[in-house]
Design an enzyme around this catalytic site. Structure first.
Site, PDB file in Angstrom:
ATOM      1  N   GLU A  34     114.660 -65.213 -62.683  1.00  0.00           N
ATOM      2  CA  GLU A  34     113.692 -65.328 -63.780  1.00  0.00           C
ATOM      3  C   GLU A  34     112.471 -64.462 -63.495  1.00  0.00           C
ATOM      4  O   GLU A  34     112.042 -64.343 -62.347  1.00  0.00           O
ATOM      5  CB  GLU A  34     113.272 -66.799 -63.902  1.00  0.00           C
ATOM      6  N   HIS A  36     108.878 -63.230 -62.804  1.00  0.00           N
ATOM      7  CA  HIS A  36     107.714 -63.851 -62.162  1.00  0.00           C
ATOM      8  C   HIS A  36     106.554 -62.862 -62.112  1.00  0.00           C
ATOM      9  O   HIS A  36     105.966 -62.610 -61.054  1.00  0.00           O
ATOM     10  CB  HIS A  36     108.074 -64.346 -60.758  1.00  0.00           C
ATOM     11  N   ASP A  45     112.393 -68.142 -57.530  1.00  0.00           N
ATOM     12  CA  ASP A  45     112.809 -69.544 -57.600  1.00  0.00           C
ATOM     13  C   ASP A  45     114.025 -69.842 -56.741  1.00  0.00           C
ATOM     14  O   ASP A  45     114.347 -71.018 -56.508  1.00  0.00           O
ATOM     15  CB  ASP A  45     113.101 -69.942 -59.048  1.00  0.00           C
ATOM     16  N   HIS A 120     113.102 -74.339 -59.455  1.00  0.00           N
ATOM     17  CA  HIS A 120     112.919 -73.801 -60.807  1.00  0.00           C
ATOM     18  C   HIS A 120     112.591 -74.970 -61.722  1.00  0.00           C
ATOM     19  O   HIS A 120     113.382 -75.903 -61.858  1.00  0.00           O
ATOM     20  CB  HIS A 120     114.214 -73.101 -61.247  1.00  0.00           C
ATOM     21  N   GLU A 122     112.535 -75.786 -64.801  1.00  0.00           N
ATOM     22  CA  GLU A 122     113.423 -76.224 -65.870  1.00  0.00           C
ATOM     23  C   GLU A 122     114.731 -76.853 -65.369  1.00  0.00           C
ATOM     24  O   GLU A 122     115.481 -77.436 -66.141  1.00  0.00           O
ATOM     25  CB  GLU A 122     113.755 -75.045 -66.804  1.00  0.00           C
ATOM     26  N   HIS A 174     103.333 -71.007 -62.865  1.00  0.00           N
ATOM     27  CA  HIS A 174     104.424 -70.023 -62.825  1.00  0.00           C
ATOM     28  C   HIS A 174     103.880 -68.644 -62.459  1.00  0.00           C
ATOM     29  O   HIS A 174     103.014 -68.102 -63.146  1.00  0.00           O
ATOM     30  CB  HIS A 174     105.126 -69.961 -64.182  1.00  0.00           C
ATOM     31  N   GLU A 179     103.261 -70.023 -56.043  1.00  0.00           N
ATOM     32  CA  GLU A 179     104.433 -69.188 -55.759  1.00  0.00           C
ATOM     33  C   GLU A 179     104.037 -67.881 -55.082  1.00  0.00           C
ATOM     34  O   GLU A 179     104.726 -67.411 -54.162  1.00  0.00           O
ATOM     35  CB  GLU A 179     105.212 -68.925 -57.052  1.00  0.00           C
TER      36      GLU A 179
END
Length: 255
Positions: A34, A36, A45, A120, A122, A174, A179
């Site tokens: 995904e 970032h 992730d 992650h 989700e 995010h 992160e």
């Protein structure tokens, strides 16, 4: 002296067979591919839960299964959404089946203690459904499964050091300070310091739209500023979170 290898993917089958006889906890990192932001790789992730699983496995004598590197659909209000090139989404049924099948296969090889580590946002309830289906099929074998999101282990003391001006909430983090700092700690060569975005937090309404509104998400892909990130903050989080996850493993599965 080299540390003992805990990564299943690097073991030969005789090595894994020998390790499985110890009845270790097997960690299953559940990540995604995904966007970032412009400063971090697509694999964040997957990379971060893998690194944390390795750290904890070394503390408790566990094994780290190969990382699930594709995750449930990126959402605009937590991951930026599907419009960014490189984001590869799975349908819920695909991820549920994958988690279920991997757990079933580990059980077939004699594993009875598994910890699914979600990296992650989700993925959370999708991974839970896969675990639930695996428990229905394999529960009679004595299988026990823990599921956790590593960010939930960050204490208020840690957050006060990482966010001296206040924690904005995990959904907006995010590609931001958490992160980015952890990536700077674990994988500094993968962070483009010159491209770290610095802008105001995204301001989302209290509802979702389908198809998603692309303009809800900052053009960088980061949902808030990552300028406060540092390797030192990443080390603080990695050490505290790793220690407390290891303690939870020992509490639930024994030493």
């Amino acid at each position: 002296m080299n540390k003992k290898n805990v990564m299943m993917e690097r073991m030969s089958w005789p090595e894994f067979a020998a390790e499985a006889k110890r009845n270790p906890v097997v960690f299953l990192p559940c990540g995604s591919t995904e966007q970032h932001g412009p400063h971090l790789p697509l694999a964040v992730d997957a990379l971060l839960p893998t690194a944390l699983c390795r750290d904890v496995a070394e503390k408790v004598g566990g094994i780290v299964a190969p990382t699930l590197s594709f995750g449930y659909k990126s959402m605009p209000k937590s991951g930026g959404g599907p419009y960014f090139p490189g984001t590869l989404n799975l349908d819920a049924t695909t991820l549920i089946a994958t988690v279920h099948d991997v757990i079933r296969e580990l059980v077939r090889h004699g594993i009875s203690k598994i910890c699914a580590v979600v990296g992650h946002y989700e993925n959370q309830w999708i991974v839970t459904e896969g675990i639930d289906l695996a428990m229905r099929e394999c529960g009679a074998t004595g299988l026990r499964v823990m599921r956790l999101e590593y960010w939930d282990f960050c204490t208020e003391e840690t957050f006060s050091q990482v966010f001296p001006d206040g924690f904005p909430g995990i959904a907006l983090e995010h590609a931001a300070v958490i992160e980015t700092s952890l990536m700077m700690h674990y994988y500094p060569d993968m962070v483009r310091l010159d491209l770290i975005p610095d802008h105001a937090p995204a301001d989302f309404p209290p509802y979702d739209m389908f198809p998603p509104h692309r303009d809800w998400v900052p053009s960088s892909g980061a949902l808030t500023s990552a300028k406060g990130a540092s390797a030192a903050k990443g080390k603080i989080m990695a050490e505290q979170v790793g220690k407390d996850i290891a303690a939870a493993i020992v509490k639930e599965f024994g030493s």
